[in-house]
Design a protein around this motif. Structure first.
Motif, PDB file in Angstrom:
ATOM      1  N   ARG A  55     -45.343  12.392 -47.209  1.00  0.00           N
ATOM      2  CA  ARG A  55     -46.259  11.256 -47.238  1.00  0.00           C
ATOM      3  C   ARG A  55     -45.480  10.038 -47.725  1.00  0.00           C
ATOM      4  O   ARG A  55     -44.740  10.116 -48.708  1.00  0.00           O
ATOM      5  CB  ARG A  55     -47.413  11.545 -48.202  1.00  0.00           C
ATOM      6  N   MET A  56     -45.622   8.918 -47.041  1.00  0.00           N
ATOM      7  CA  MET A  56     -44.886   7.711 -47.391  1.00  0.00           C
ATOM      8  C   MET A  56     -45.757   6.776 -48.225  1.00  0.00           C
ATOM      9  O   MET A  56     -46.983   6.786 -48.104  1.00  0.00           O
ATOM     10  CB  MET A  56     -44.422   7.001 -46.125  1.00  0.00           C
ATOM     11  N   VAL A  57     -45.110   5.990 -49.059  1.00  0.00           N
ATOM     12  CA  VAL A  57     -45.792   4.952 -49.826  1.00  0.00           C
ATOM     13  C   VAL A  57     -45.860   3.732 -48.915  1.00  0.00           C
ATOM     14  O   VAL A  57     -44.829   3.203 -48.500  1.00  0.00           O
ATOM     15  CB  VAL A  57     -45.044   4.619 -51.126  1.00  0.00           C
ATOM     16  N   VAL A  58     -47.064   3.299 -48.584  1.00  0.00           N
ATOM     17  CA  VAL A  58     -47.256   2.214 -47.629  1.00  0.00           C
ATOM     18  C   VAL A  58     -47.827   1.000 -48.340  1.00  0.00           C
ATOM     19  O   VAL A  58     -48.755   1.117 -49.138  1.00  0.00           O
ATOM     20  CB  VAL A  58     -48.210   2.647 -46.490  1.00  0.00           C
ATOM     21  N   GLN A  59     -47.233  -0.152 -48.056  1.00  0.00           N
ATOM     22  CA  GLN A  59     -47.766  -1.404 -48.578  1.00  0.00           C
ATOM     23  C   GLN A  59     -47.979  -2.347 -47.407  1.00  0.00           C
ATOM     24  O   GLN A  59     -47.050  -2.626 -46.642  1.00  0.00           O
ATOM     25  CB  GLN A  59     -46.816  -2.025 -49.586  1.00  0.00           C
ATOM     26  N   VAL A  60     -49.207  -2.833 -47.290  1.00  0.00           N
ATOM     27  CA  VAL A  60     -49.556  -3.757 -46.217  1.00  0.00           C
ATOM     28  C   VAL A  60     -49.762  -5.136 -46.815  1.00  0.00           C
ATOM     29  O   VAL A  60     -50.467  -5.291 -47.813  1.00  0.00           O
ATOM     30  CB  VAL A  60     -50.841  -3.300 -45.490  1.00  0.00           C
ATOM     31  N   THR A  61     -49.119  -6.129 -46.231  1.00  0.00           N
ATOM     32  CA  THR A  61     -49.258  -7.515 -46.663  1.00  0.00           C
ATOM     33  C   THR A  61     -49.710  -8.338 -45.455  1.00  0.00           C
ATOM     34  O   THR A  61     -49.663  -7.841 -44.324  1.00  0.00           O
ATOM     35  CB  THR A  61     -47.916  -8.073 -47.183  1.00  0.00           C
ATOM     36  N   PRO A  62     -50.108  -9.578 -45.676  1.00  0.00           N
ATOM     37  CA  PRO A  62     -50.484 -10.409 -44.524  1.00  0.00           C
ATOM     38  C   PRO A  62     -49.326 -10.606 -43.533  1.00  0.00           C
ATOM     39  O   PRO A  62     -49.543 -10.817 -42.349  1.00  0.00           O
ATOM     40  CB  PRO A  62     -50.878 -11.743 -45.162  1.00  0.00           C
ATOM     41  N   ALA A  63     -48.101 -10.495 -44.010  1.00  0.00           N
ATOM     42  CA  ALA A  63     -46.940 -10.700 -43.140  1.00  0.00           C
ATOM     43  C   ALA A  63     -46.475  -9.434 -42.436  1.00  0.00           C
ATOM     44  O   ALA A  63     -45.655  -9.500 -41.535  1.00  0.00           O
ATOM     45  CB  ALA A  63     -45.785 -11.264 -43.958  1.00  0.00           C
ATOM     46  N   GLY A  64     -46.974  -8.262 -42.834  1.00  0.00           N
ATOM     47  CA  GLY A  64     -46.524  -7.025 -42.212  1.00  0.00           C
ATOM     48  C   GLY A  64     -46.723  -5.838 -43.125  1.00  0.00           C
ATOM     49  O   GLY A  64     -47.633  -5.828 -43.942  1.00  0.00           O
ATOM     50  N   TRP A  65     -45.855  -4.842 -43.021  1.00  0.00           N
ATOM     51  CA  TRP A  65     -45.975  -3.653 -43.846  1.00  0.00           C
ATOM     52  C   TRP A  65     -44.606  -3.060 -44.123  1.00  0.00           C
ATOM     53  O   TRP A  65     -43.639  -3.337 -43.420  1.00  0.00           O
ATOM     54  CB  TRP A  65     -46.882  -2.607 -43.204  1.00  0.00           C
ATOM     55  N   THR A  66     -44.563  -2.245 -45.204  1.00  0.00           N
ATOM     56  CA  THR A  66     -43.399  -1.423 -45.488  1.00  0.00           C
ATOM     57  C   THR A  66     -43.898  -0.010 -45.764  1.00  0.00           C
ATOM     58  O   THR A  66     -44.982   0.180 -46.317  1.00  0.00           O
ATOM     59  CB  THR A  66     -42.595  -1.903 -46.716  1.00  0.00           C
ATOM     60  N   ALA A  67     -43.144   0.969 -45.345  1.00  0.00           N
ATOM     61  CA  ALA A  67     -43.444   2.374 -45.588  1.00  0.00           C
ATOM     62  C   ALA A  67     -42.173   3.002 -46.147  1.00  0.00           C
ATOM     63  O   ALA A  67     -41.109   2.882 -45.549  1.00  0.00           O
ATOM     64  CB  ALA A  67     -43.876   3.063 -44.311  1.00  0.00           C
ATOM     65  N   THR A  68     -42.303   3.653 -47.313  1.00  0.00           N
ATOM     66  CA  THR A  68     -41.132   4.185 -47.994  1.00  0.00           C
ATOM     67  C   THR A  68     -41.253   5.687 -48.201  1.00  0.00           C
ATOM     68  O   THR A  68     -42.218   6.176 -48.771  1.00  0.00           O
ATOM     69  CB  THR A  68     -40.961   3.502 -49.361  1.00  0.00           C
ATOM     70  N   CYS A  69     -40.235   6.396 -47.748  1.00  0.00           N
ATOM     71  CA  CYS A  69     -40.104   7.833 -47.982  1.00  0.00           C
ATOM     72  C   CYS A  69     -39.196   8.003 -49.195  1.00  0.00           C
ATOM     73  O   CYS A  69     -38.179   7.310 -49.311  1.00  0.00           O
ATOM     74  CB  CYS A  69     -39.490   8.521 -46.759  1.00  0.00           C
ATOM     75  N   SER A  70     -39.538   8.930 -50.087  1.00  0.00           N
ATOM     76  CA  SER A  70     -38.725   9.133 -51.290  1.00  0.00           C
ATOM     77  C   SER A  70     -37.337   9.675 -50.960  1.00  0.00           C
ATOM     78  O   SER A  70     -36.410   9.524 -51.745  1.00  0.00           O
ATOM     79  CB  SER A  70     -39.441  10.078 -52.254  1.00  0.00           C
ATOM     80  N   ARG A  71     -37.167  10.278 -49.814  1.00  0.00           N
ATOM     81  CA  ARG A  71     -35.865  10.824 -49.422  1.00  0.00           C
ATOM     82  C   ARG A  71     -35.116   9.957 -48.424  1.00  0.00           C
ATOM     83  O   ARG A  71     -33.904   9.863 -48.450  1.00  0.00           O
ATOM     84  CB  ARG A  71     -36.049  12.211 -48.779  1.00  0.00           C
ATOM     85  N   HIS A  72     -35.832   9.337 -47.492  1.00  0.00           N
ATOM     86  CA  HIS A  72     -35.167   8.668 -46.372  1.00  0.00           C
ATOM     87  C   HIS A  72     -35.259   7.153 -46.383  1.00  0.00           C
ATOM     88  O   HIS A  72     -34.828   6.513 -45.430  1.00  0.00           O
ATOM     89  CB  HIS A  72     -35.714   9.226 -45.050  1.00  0.00           C
ATOM     90  N   GLY A  73     -35.825   6.571 -47.426  1.00  0.00           N
ATOM     91  CA  GLY A  73     -35.827   5.123 -47.547  1.00  0.00           C
ATOM     92  C   GLY A  73     -36.991   4.440 -46.871  1.00  0.00           C
ATOM     93  O   GLY A  73     -38.004   5.053 -46.574  1.00  0.00           O
ATOM     94  N   SER A  74     -36.823   3.147 -46.635  1.00  0.00           N
ATOM     95  CA  SER A  74     -37.922   2.298 -46.168  1.00  0.00           C
ATOM     96  C   SER A  74     -37.826   1.957 -44.696  1.00  0.00           C
ATOM     97  O   SER A  74     -36.747   1.873 -44.129  1.00  0.00           O
ATOM     98  CB  SER A  74     -37.928   0.985 -46.946  1.00  0.00           C
ATOM     99  N   THR A  75     -38.988   1.734 -44.135  1.00  0.00           N
ATOM    100  CA  THR A  75     -39.140   1.208 -42.793  1.00  0.00           C
ATOM    101  C   THR A  75     -40.078   0.017 -42.931  1.00  0.00           C
ATOM    102  O   THR A  75     -41.019   0.068 -43.707  1.00  0.00           O
ATOM    103  CB  THR A  75     -39.774   2.257 -41.866  1.00  0.00           C
ATOM    104  N   ALA A  76     -39.825  -1.047 -42.201  1.00  0.00           N
ATOM    105  CA  ALA A  76     -40.676  -2.226 -42.296  1.00  0.00           C
ATOM    106  C   ALA A  76     -41.046  -2.721 -40.913  1.00  0.00           C
ATOM    107  O   ALA A  76     -40.318  -2.501 -39.946  1.00  0.00           O
ATOM    108  CB  ALA A  76     -39.957  -3.322 -43.067  1.00  0.00           C
ATOM    109  N   SER A  77     -42.190  -3.384 -40.840  1.00  0.00           N
ATOM    110  CA  SER A  77     -42.560  -4.020 -39.584  1.00  0.00           C
ATOM    111  C   SER A  77     -41.637  -5.216 -39.374  1.00  0.00           C
ATOM    112  O   SER A  77     -40.937  -5.649 -40.288  1.00  0.00           O
ATOM    113  CB  SER A  77     -44.019  -4.459 -39.613  1.00  0.00           C
ATOM    114  N   ALA A  78     -41.641  -5.741 -38.193  1.00  0.00           N
ATOM    115  CA  ALA A  78     -40.757  -6.858 -37.845  1.00  0.00           C
ATOM    116  C   ALA A  78     -40.888  -7.950 -38.844  1.00  0.00           C
ATOM    117  O   ALA A  78     -40.165  -8.385 -39.581  1.00  0.00           O
ATOM    118  CB  ALA A  78     -41.099  -7.398 -36.478  1.00  0.00           C
TER     119      ALA A  78
END
Length: 78
Positions: A55-78
């Motif tokens: 399960r990833m830690v997801v943060q949504v902002t007005p500008a986009g989102w970030t999803a972070t895995c404790s093992r594999h790091g972060s992914t972000a929207s454009a």
């Protein structure tokens, strides 16, 4: 914020190495993930890591989102 992972910002994780669905967390080869891909492609951030299904830690902002895995790091929207 970016982690040490190889996040691509595609929303569904890197498709080439995806083993698990980023939306439902099940194996990619198991079942139909057309609805999951549709949700991830439109607006929803991934909820599960596509490499380990954690399960990833997801943060949504007005500008986009970030999803972070404790093992594999972060992914972000454009």
């Amino acid at each position: 914020m970016t982690g040490s992972g190889s996040g691509s910002g595609s929303g569904a994780g890197s498709a080439a190495s995806a083993v698990f669905c980023g939306y439902c967390g099940k194996a990619v080869g198991e079942g139909d993930h057309a609805a999951c891909s549709s949700r991830l492609g439109v607006i929803d951030p991934p909820r599960f890591c596509s490499q380990c299904a954690r399960r990833m830690v997801v943060q949504v902002t007005p500008a986009g989102w970030t999803a972070t895995c404790s093992r594999h790091g972060s992914t972000a929207s454009a």
